[in-house]
Design a protein around this motif. Sequence first.
Motif, PDB file in Angstrom:
ATOM      1  N   TYR A 145       0.891  -1.270   0.173  1.00 44.53           N
ATOM      2  CA  TYR A 145       0.108  -0.012  -0.112  1.00 44.53           C
ATOM      3  C   TYR A 145       1.006   1.195   0.068  1.00 44.53           C
ATOM      4  CZ  TYR A 145      -3.458  -3.445   1.162  1.00 44.53           C
ATOM      5  OH  TYR A 145      -4.393  -4.330   1.295  1.00 44.53           O
ATOM      6  N   TYR A 177      -7.767   4.110   0.762  1.00 44.37           N
ATOM      7  CA  TYR A 177      -8.282   2.905   1.487  1.00 44.37           C
ATOM      8  C   TYR A 177      -9.888   2.946   1.251  1.00 44.37           C
ATOM      9  CZ  TYR A 177      -3.731   2.279   3.331  1.00 44.37           C
ATOM     10  OH  TYR A 177      -2.345   2.039   3.506  1.00 44.37           O
ATOM     11  N   ASP A 212     -11.051   0.485  -1.489  1.00 44.01           N
ATOM     12  CA  ASP A 212     -10.352  -0.966  -1.140  1.00 44.01           C
ATOM     13  C   ASP A 212     -11.329  -1.884  -0.806  1.00 44.01           C
ATOM     14  OD1 ASP A 212      -9.016  -3.269   0.061  1.00 44.01           O
ATOM     15  OD2 ASP A 212      -7.306  -2.210  -0.571  1.00 44.01           O
ATOM     16  N   PHE A 234     -11.067  -3.600   2.752  1.00 45.43           N
ATOM     17  CA  PHE A 234     -11.472  -2.738   3.943  1.00 45.43           C
ATOM     18  C   PHE A 234     -13.136  -2.381   4.161  1.00 45.43           C
ATOM     19  CE2 PHE A 234      -6.937  -2.353   4.049  1.00 45.43           C
ATOM     20  CZ  PHE A 234      -6.592  -1.852   5.263  1.00 45.43           C
TER      21      PHE A 234
END
Length: 144
Positions: free
Chosen positions: A73, A79, A82, A85
Amino acid sequence: MRTRRGFSLIEVLIALVVVTVVSFAAVTTMVSSMRHNADNRVRSQAVAATEAWMDRFRSRSLPFNYFSTPRSYDYGYDYTNDSVFTASGDPNLAEIAQEWGRFKFEVKTEPFSTNPVIWRVLVTGYYKKRGGEGRVELVSLVRQ
């Protein structure tokens, strides 16, 4: 004969040179200390962010198998988009992206034992500092 009061020009110049040298030394020490403190502050934040990664594994919110292939990352990673996540149900991905965006991470898991199922988790956090890049490495065994 009258005695003179006060300092001569030579005495004043010597005093001025002494004050200048002492002041220069003090300022140099303070600037060096401030730079060192700034580096330590960034390192502390990188340690906290790397620990936060490890906490997600300890709480079992991240899939161990997904990280058995090492994942990277980079600095500024988003994030919020993603899928790992998003699926983990993290409450505030925008906050994570803001806090962790200043760092780079490499995350890897590997099986440690099968009964009980225990994973070895390795999280390496990188941070930018004067003169290069610093590194924080955390390793932990986590029961699945």
